[in-house]
Design a protein around this motif. Structure first.
Motif, mmCIF file in Angstrom:
data_model
loop_
_atom_site.group_PDB
_atom_site.id
_atom_site.type_symbol
_atom_site.label_atom_id
_atom_site.label_comp_id
_atom_site.label_asym_id
_atom_site.label_seq_id
_atom_site.Cartn_x
_atom_site.Cartn_y
_atom_site.Cartn_z
ATOM 1 N N ASP A 201 -71.367 -33.986 6.194
ATOM 2 C CA ASP A 201 -72.536 -33.075 7.065
ATOM 3 C C ASP A 201 -72.430 -32.405 7.231
ATOM 4 O OD1 ASP A 201 -71.795 -35.751 8.359
ATOM 5 O OD2 ASP A 201 -74.024 -35.984 9.097
ATOM 6 N N SER A 202 -70.607 -32.666 8.484
ATOM 7 C CA SER A 202 -69.714 -31.945 9.386
ATOM 8 C C SER A 202 -69.922 -30.622 8.838
ATOM 9 C CB SER A 202 -68.371 -32.823 9.034
ATOM 10 O OG SER A 202 -67.616 -31.458 10.098
ATOM 11 N N ASN A 203 -69.448 -29.972 9.108
ATOM 12 C CA ASN A 203 -69.141 -27.954 9.653
ATOM 13 C C ASN A 203 -68.044 -27.363 9.922
ATOM 14 O OD1 ASN A 203 -70.286 -28.311 12.881
ATOM 15 N ND2 ASN A 203 -71.543 -26.686 12.620
ATOM 16 N N LYS A 204 -67.477 -29.104 9.681
ATOM 17 C CA LYS A 204 -65.714 -28.304 11.274
ATOM 18 C C LYS A 204 -65.169 -29.043 10.106
ATOM 19 C CE LYS A 204 -67.272 -29.739 15.752
ATOM 20 N NZ LYS A 204 -66.057 -30.624 16.715
ATOM 21 N N SER A 205 -64.185 -27.622 9.676
ATOM 22 C CA SER A 205 -62.702 -26.963 8.663
ATOM 23 C C SER A 205 -60.879 -27.923 9.832
ATOM 24 C CB SER A 205 -62.545 -26.232 8.414
ATOM 25 O OG SER A 205 -60.955 -26.512 7.444
ATOM 26 N N ARG A 206 -60.828 -28.763 9.258
ATOM 27 C CA ARG A 206 -58.999 -28.691 9.044
ATOM 28 C C ARG A 206 -57.737 -27.841 9.664
ATOM 29 N NH1 ARG A 206 -58.199 -34.954 8.271
ATOM 30 N NH2 ARG A 206 -56.593 -34.687 8.824
ATOM 31 N N PHE A 207 -58.902 -27.292 8.395
ATOM 32 C CA PHE A 207 -57.190 -26.130 7.511
ATOM 33 C C PHE A 207 -57.584 -25.379 9.129
ATOM 34 C CE2 PHE A 207 -58.823 -28.361 3.867
ATOM 35 C CZ PHE A 207 -57.752 -28.046 3.405
ATOM 36 N N ARG A 208 -56.471 -24.816 9.140
ATOM 37 C CA ARG A 208 -55.577 -23.778 11.140
ATOM 38 C C ARG A 208 -55.212 -23.017 10.395
ATOM 39 N NH1 ARG A 208 -57.979 -25.908 15.378
ATOM 40 N NH2 ARG A 208 -57.941 -23.480 16.047
ATOM 41 N N VAL A 209 -54.756 -22.007 11.060
ATOM 42 C CA VAL A 209 -53.827 -21.212 11.295
ATOM 43 C C VAL A 209 -53.443 -20.776 12.723
ATOM 44 C CG1 VAL A 209 -54.917 -19.441 9.177
ATOM 45 C CG2 VAL A 209 -55.165 -18.907 11.424
ATOM 46 N N PHE A 210 -52.077 -20.725 12.950
ATOM 47 C CA PHE A 210 -51.272 -20.264 14.186
ATOM 48 C C PHE A 210 -51.388 -19.465 14.515
ATOM 49 C CE2 PHE A 210 -49.482 -24.197 13.382
ATOM 50 C CZ PHE A 210 -49.406 -24.898 14.521
ATOM 51 N N GLU A 211 -52.457 -19.254 15.646
ATOM 52 C CA GLU A 211 -53.239 -17.273 16.273
ATOM 53 C C GLU A 211 -51.693 -16.994 17.041
ATOM 54 O OE1 GLU A 211 -57.037 -15.826 17.368
ATOM 55 O OE2 GLU A 211 -56.203 -16.570 19.087
ATOM 56 N N ALA B 81 -73.930 -21.831 9.740
ATOM 57 C CA ALA B 81 -72.359 -22.929 9.756
ATOM 58 C C ALA B 81 -72.840 -23.983 8.923
ATOM 59 C CB ALA B 81 -72.180 -22.862 11.279
ATOM 60 N N LYS B 82 -73.864 -24.350 9.061
ATOM 61 C CA LYS B 82 -74.389 -25.771 8.007
ATOM 62 C C LYS B 82 -73.961 -25.598 6.368
ATOM 63 C CE LYS B 82 -78.880 -24.525 6.955
ATOM 64 N NZ LYS B 82 -79.208 -23.080 8.022
ATOM 65 N N ASN B 83 -73.702 -24.070 6.486
ATOM 66 C CA ASN B 83 -73.529 -23.903 4.448
ATOM 67 C C ASN B 83 -71.936 -23.874 3.912
ATOM 68 O OD1 ASN B 83 -76.077 -23.347 3.748
ATOM 69 N ND2 ASN B 83 -75.575 -21.632 5.178
ATOM 70 N N MET B 84 -70.897 -24.624 5.352
ATOM 71 C CA MET B 84 -69.645 -24.256 5.146
ATOM 72 C C MET B 84 -69.079 -24.864 2.988
ATOM 73 S SD MET B 84 -66.193 -26.641 6.902
ATOM 74 C CE MET B 84 -66.405 -28.171 6.574
ATOM 75 N N PRO B 85 -68.303 -23.994 3.354
ATOM 76 C CA PRO B 85 -67.735 -24.519 1.622
ATOM 77 C C PRO B 85 -66.699 -25.933 1.119
ATOM 78 C CG PRO B 85 -67.802 -22.300 1.876
ATOM 79 C CD PRO B 85 -68.109 -22.623 2.926
ATOM 80 N N GLU B 86 -67.009 -26.246 0.703
ATOM 81 C CA GLU B 86 -66.260 -27.457 0.024
ATOM 82 C C GLU B 86 -64.708 -27.509 -0.204
ATOM 83 O OE1 GLU B 86 -67.070 -30.619 -0.646
ATOM 84 O OE2 GLU B 86 -68.902 -29.891 -0.409
ATOM 85 N N VAL B 87 -64.266 -25.840 -0.124
ATOM 86 C CA VAL B 87 -62.369 -25.722 -0.281
ATOM 87 C C VAL B 87 -62.493 -26.062 1.610
ATOM 88 C CG1 VAL B 87 -62.924 -23.187 0.688
ATOM 89 C CG2 VAL B 87 -60.938 -24.145 -0.474
ATOM 90 N N PHE B 88 -63.005 -25.681 2.195
ATOM 91 C CA PHE B 88 -62.464 -25.858 3.756
ATOM 92 C C PHE B 88 -62.613 -26.578 4.316
ATOM 93 C CE2 PHE B 88 -63.884 -21.380 3.306
ATOM 94 C CZ PHE B 88 -62.622 -21.075 3.649
ATOM 95 N N MET C 113 -63.983 -16.539 -2.435
ATOM 96 C CA MET C 113 -63.893 -17.774 -3.421
ATOM 97 C C MET C 113 -65.335 -18.044 -4.368
ATOM 98 S SD MET C 113 -63.077 -19.690 -0.157
ATOM 99 C CE MET C 113 -61.180 -19.645 0.295
ATOM 100 N N ASP C 114 -65.780 -16.893 -4.516
ATOM 101 C CA ASP C 114 -67.144 -16.936 -5.395
ATOM 102 C C ASP C 114 -68.189 -17.582 -4.467
ATOM 103 O OD1 ASP C 114 -65.683 -15.931 -7.971
ATOM 104 O OD2 ASP C 114 -65.700 -18.157 -8.166
ATOM 105 N N GLN C 115 -67.958 -16.714 -3.093
ATOM 106 C CA GLN C 115 -68.819 -16.821 -2.130
ATOM 107 C C GLN C 115 -69.758 -15.500 -1.586
ATOM 108 O OE1 GLN C 115 -70.262 -20.085 -0.843
ATOM 109 N NE2 GLN C 115 -68.920 -21.122 -2.384
ATOM 110 N N LYS C 116 -69.916 -14.947 -1.927
ATOM 111 C CA LYS C 116 -70.673 -13.340 -1.915
ATOM 112 C C LYS C 116 -71.988 -13.600 -0.972
ATOM 113 C CE LYS C 116 -70.021 -9.191 -2.129
ATOM 114 N NZ LYS C 116 -70.926 -8.541 -0.883
ATOM 115 N N PRO C 117 -72.758 -14.406 -1.772
ATOM 116 C CA PRO C 117 -73.892 -13.977 -1.168
ATOM 117 C C PRO C 117 -73.698 -14.879 -0.272
ATOM 118 C CG PRO C 117 -74.189 -15.309 -3.642
ATOM 119 C CD PRO C 117 -72.934 -15.234 -3.480
ATOM 120 N N LEU C 118 -73.445 -15.892 0.531
ATOM 121 C CA LEU C 118 -73.245 -16.226 1.629
ATOM 122 C C LEU C 118 -72.667 -14.840 2.905
ATOM 123 C CD1 LEU C 118 -73.477 -18.911 3.783
ATOM 124 C CD2 LEU C 118 -71.829 -19.850 2.781
#
Length: 291
Positions: A164-174, A149-156, A125-130
């Motif tokens: 200012d949130s570091n929480k994502s709603r894009f989830r998988v079923f484990e 965790a404070k550096n969450m990419p916009e895609v998530f 996702m072009d986020q190799k440095p992170l």
């Protein structure tokens, strides 16, 4: 005459002394708040802080109501980026996630990755440095990994996720591997504990299997935290979503489906090895469509 000239010269000198110079600063008639505060010895007021960016109403999640077309377009683009990254990872490793065989240090004693699947997608996702800042053999909340965790990419970030949130709603079923009635092991989701899945493991077909969903705001998690939703109760696990749920299928395509389906139907869409062909026309909806 001499005395008169001396008197005139003295008068001119007196005038020059009493008249202020043109470059001398004059006190302001109406001093500003900052100037008045400074003169009084009080600290000057700080500059006004920028207003928090407001979220457009059409981007908000309203539990039980249809999703707007604008929101579905935004979420759909994010899901497509996630799907492309998963497929690119698979092209390189032949699996959707790193394997325990090649990277046992990435897994804990329960067969779960120590950091989220989202972290492992960063190089695609072009986020190799992170990505390079993470220690993948340490827990997601280790002293090194937790601050990242404070550096969450916009895609998530969902469209209505606070800036200012570091929480994502894009989830998988484990899920896990379970034995069927004939004693053969089968995966209950495309993200089982332990050995990750491959494309060829999807016996139902990639276009008939869900990979990622956008869950409700109450199901948001730190984007670096591993784990997933429980496939045993899929509808409840989705949380307080709209009446429609955006999904990413195994083939990289996206859909908007009714949330109010039976758990059995959700399990069929999530399970990659139950030999089910989903009738998408019966479960898909258009943005804003009321049922």
């Amino acid at each position: 005459m001499y005395i008169q000239n001396r008197i005139l010269l003295l008068a001119l000198l007196m005038v020059a002394v009493t008249v202020p110079s043109g470059c001398q600063k004059q006190p302001a008639e109406n001093p500003t708040t900052e100037e008045a505060a400074t003169e009084a010895g009080a600290p000057a007021e700080t500059a006004a802080q920028p207003e928090e960016q407001k979220i457009a109403p059409e981007m908000m999640t309203k539990a039980g109501e249809p999703m707007t077309a604008a929101r579905y377009k935004a979420v759909g683009n994010q899901l497509k980026q996630i799907g492309l990254a998963l497929h690119n990872l698979h092209d390189q490793t032949q699996y959707f996630l790193p394997t325990q065989e090649k990277h046992p240090e990435f897994y804990d004693e329960n067969g779960r990755l120590k950091v989220s699947w989202r972290v492992h997608l960063l190089p695609y996702m072009d986020q190799k440095p992170l990505y390079d800042q993470f220690k993948l053999d340490e827990a997601w909340d280790s002293p090194n990994n937790a601050p990242l965790a404070k550096n969450m990419p916009e895609v998530f970030k969902s469209p209505d996720t606070p800036a200012d949130s570091n929480k994502s709603r894009f989830r998988v079923f484990e899920g896990k591997r379970e034995k069927d009635d004939e004693g053969e092991e089968k995966m209950t989701t495309l993200f089982p504990l332990g050995q990750p899945a491959r494309m060829r493991d999807t016996k139902d077909g990639l276009s008939y299997t869900i990979m990622v969903v956008e869950a409700g705001p109450d199901k948001a998690v730190e984007w670096t935290k591993p784990g997933g939703l429980n496939p045993a109760q899929p509808k409840a696990e989705l949380g307080e979503t709209a009446s429609q749920v955006a999904i990413l299928k195994g083939d990289g395509s996206i859909s908007l489906v009714k949330k109010d389906l039976e758990d059995a139907q959700w399990k069929e869409m999530i399970g990659p090895q139950d030999f089910t062909r989903i009738e998408w026309d019966a479960v898909e909806v258009k943005p804003g469509q009321t049922e």
